[in-house]
Design a protein around this motif. Structure first.
Motif, short mmCIF file in Angstrom:
data_model
loop_
_atom_site.label_atom_id
_atom_site.label_comp_id
_atom_site.label_asym_id
_atom_site.label_seq_id
_atom_site.Cartn_x
_atom_site.Cartn_y
_atom_site.Cartn_z
N TYR A 208 -43.22 -65.72 29.89
CA TYR A 208 -41.37 -66.23 30.57
C TYR A 208 -41.20 -67.49 31.51
CZ TYR A 208 -37.36 -65.09 33.28
OH TYR A 208 -35.82 -64.86 33.54
N SER A 209 -41.99 -66.79 32.64
CA SER A 209 -42.26 -68.49 33.11
C SER A 209 -42.74 -69.56 32.49
CB SER A 209 -43.12 -68.24 34.38
OG SER A 209 -42.70 -67.16 35.31
N SER A 210 -43.59 -69.32 31.87
CA SER A 210 -43.81 -70.84 31.41
C SER A 210 -43.12 -71.78 30.37
CB SER A 210 -45.34 -70.22 30.81
OG SER A 210 -45.91 -69.42 31.38
N ILE A 211 -41.95 -70.33 29.39
CA ILE A 211 -41.25 -70.59 29.17
C ILE A 211 -40.01 -71.74 30.00
CG2 ILE A 211 -39.32 -69.89 26.91
CD1 ILE A 211 -41.56 -68.08 26.30
N GLN A 212 -39.78 -70.75 30.71
CA GLN A 212 -38.71 -71.42 31.67
C GLN A 212 -39.07 -72.89 32.71
OE1 GLN A 212 -38.13 -68.46 34.78
NE2 GLN A 212 -35.77 -68.06 33.95
N MET A 213 -40.95 -73.52 32.14
CA MET A 213 -40.75 -74.42 33.22
C MET A 213 -41.02 -76.01 31.68
SD MET A 213 -43.88 -73.75 36.25
CE MET A 213 -44.74 -72.63 34.58
N PHE A 214 -41.36 -75.17 30.87
CA PHE A 214 -42.39 -75.73 29.19
C PHE A 214 -41.14 -76.43 28.51
CE2 PHE A 214 -45.99 -74.72 32.01
CZ PHE A 214 -46.46 -75.20 32.28
N GLY A 215 -40.38 -75.23 28.25
CA GLY A 215 -39.62 -74.91 27.30
C GLY A 215 -38.39 -74.63 27.58
N ALA A 216 -37.56 -75.15 28.58
CA ALA A 216 -36.44 -75.19 29.22
C ALA A 216 -35.77 -74.98 28.04
CB ALA A 216 -36.39 -76.80 30.23
N GLU A 217 -35.12 -76.04 27.68
CA GLU A 217 -33.92 -76.30 26.31
C GLU A 217 -33.75 -74.99 25.27
OE1 GLU A 217 -31.32 -78.59 26.30
OE2 GLU A 217 -31.99 -78.99 28.50
N SER A 218 -35.23 -74.84 25.23
CA SER A 218 -35.11 -73.37 23.62
C SER A 218 -34.52 -72.23 24.81
CB SER A 218 -36.54 -73.21 23.10
OG SER A 218 -37.80 -73.57 24.89
N TRP A 219 -35.08 -72.66 26.03
CA TRP A 219 -34.44 -71.07 26.96
C TRP A 219 -33.47 -70.77 27.05
CZ3 TRP A 219 -36.59 -66.98 27.28
CH2 TRP A 219 -36.04 -65.50 28.94
N ARG A 220 -32.75 -72.16 27.44
CA ARG A 220 -31.13 -72.55 28.09
C ARG A 220 -30.60 -72.14 26.55
NH1 ARG A 220 -27.85 -77.86 29.58
NH2 ARG A 220 -26.03 -76.94 30.37
N HIS A 221 -31.02 -72.16 25.38
CA HIS A 221 -30.01 -71.94 24.11
C HIS A 221 -30.15 -70.90 23.82
CE1 HIS A 221 -28.30 -72.58 20.32
NE2 HIS A 221 -29.22 -72.33 19.74
N PHE A 222 -31.90 -69.84 23.86
CA PHE A 222 -32.01 -68.80 24.47
C PHE A 222 -30.86 -67.72 25.28
CE2 PHE A 222 -34.10 -64.39 25.18
CZ PHE A 222 -33.77 -64.05 24.05
N TYR A 223 -30.55 -68.30 25.95
CA TYR A 223 -29.99 -67.79 27.36
C TYR A 223 -28.83 -67.84 27.00
CZ TYR A 223 -27.29 -67.55 31.47
OH TYR A 223 -26.02 -67.57 33.07
#
Length: 340
Positions: A208-223
């Motif tokens: 979860y924390s790794s995605i926020q650090m290294f995949g911020a845009e994909s996580w933002r879209h998921f958010y």
């Protein structure tokens, strides 16, 4: 009576596997309907193309629903150009908890503060314009999954929870150990599921924390567009969602296993202790991964958890009378039979 106990034990074991099988089938059989493309799907106007372009970079567009989480947001009723021209404008205020919808979006290159302005509406009589960056700081998507993500993404909250959970859990777990109560990793029951649950939570928190650090845009879209379907998202998000489903399934199995192996009172105490350990594991790995400490810590924790289970918790014998698992030969704590 002995036959009834054996039959009940067999039924509980079988029902546990039925629950696991059904849950696994639900996850594997999930489908994602992408819909059919119409013949004129790409016959779009310039305004629609601009909207799609904005959507791909900002992850929201017109008619998107937000929920105000700041104390208040100030809107201007006139068009932003009038305010930039130093003309008098009227303002209105919307407050925390108000649902709002994006009514219009415009770009004003002459605005040196923020060129993107968003028109939002609370109702038919309450609407106005606001800078995008001011709006995004004070709103969150009006979706329960997004609200949940927003709550657990607050770093200050996580650090506070980490301190609070570690202190409270350390005190509570120390009391349980002094009383000789069953506790995962230290005085565990002969079942691998509690250990597996802790490992899954540690891995999920790290991911979860790794995605926020290294995949911020994909996580933002998921958010902005959350889903619980692991087949409707990219691979790294799919792995995270699968781990979440696995945690739910294993947690239910832990409750069933604990109830089968312990009396009601002891089972409740054990499950409370397991919940405390899981809370500590979550906050430690979710926070430490943000500073890259979580990766070596995860390897160390996996080795520690597996060694503790295979050395102290794994049952090497079964009672010849009732069939329950035993750590060593001798008197069975379940039926009282002597095993030699």
């Amino acid at each position: 009576m002995h036959i009834i106990k054996s039959a009940l034990s067999c039924f509980l074991k079988r029902s546990q596997w039925v629950v696991l099988s059904c849950a696994l089938c639900l996850v594997l059989c999930g489908c994602y309907n992408k819909g059919q493309l119409s013949p004129d799907a790409w016959d779009l106007t310039a305004q629609q193309l601009d909207s799609i372009s904005f959507y791909t970079t900002h992850h929201y567009t017109q008619n998107y629903n937000f929920l105000v989480r700041a104390d208040s947001l100030m809107l201007i009723e006139q068009h932003p150009v009038e305010m930039l021209s130093e003309m008098p404008v009227d303002t209105i205020v919307i407050y925390k908890g108000n649902p709002i919808v994006v009514a219009d979006i415009t770009t004003i290159p002459a605005d040196t503060i923020d060129s993107v302005w968003v028109k939002v509406a609370r109702d038919q009589l309450t609407f106005g314009w606001i800078h995008e960056h001011d709006m995004l700081k004070g709103v969150s998507p009006d979706d329960p999954i997004s609200q949940f993500i927003d709550f657990f993404s607050n770093k200050h909250l996580l650090i506070f929870l980490a301190f609070l959970v570690v202190v409270c859990a350390s005190y509570g777990l120390r009391k349980l150990l002094r009383l000789g109560s069953k506790l995962v990793h230290f005085n565990d029951i002969p079942s691998f599921y509690p250990t597996l649950l802790c490992l899954l939570i540690a891995m999920s928190a790290t991911l979860y924390s790794s995605i926020q650090m290294f995949g911020a845009e994909s996580w933002r879209h998921f958010y902005y567009h959350p889903t619980l379907n692991p087949y409707a998202v990219p691979a790294h998000l799919s792995l995270f969602l699968i781990s979440v489903w696995a945690i739910i399934i294993v947690a239910l199995t832990c409750v069933m296993e604990t109830r089968r192996l312990l009396p009601v009172g002891q089972a409740l105490i054990y499950l409370l202790g397991l919940a405390a350990v899981c809370a500590v594991v979550y906050v430690v790995f979710s926070v430490s991964t943000l500073y890259y400490i979580g990766y070596p810590l995860l390897i160390a924790y996996v080795v520690f958890a597996l060694r503790r289970y295979f050395r102290f918790a794994r049952a090497h014998f079964r009672c010849g009378n009732c069939g329950m698992k035993l750590h060593a030969k001798g008197v069975c704590p379940h039926c009282g039979a002597v095993n030699t």
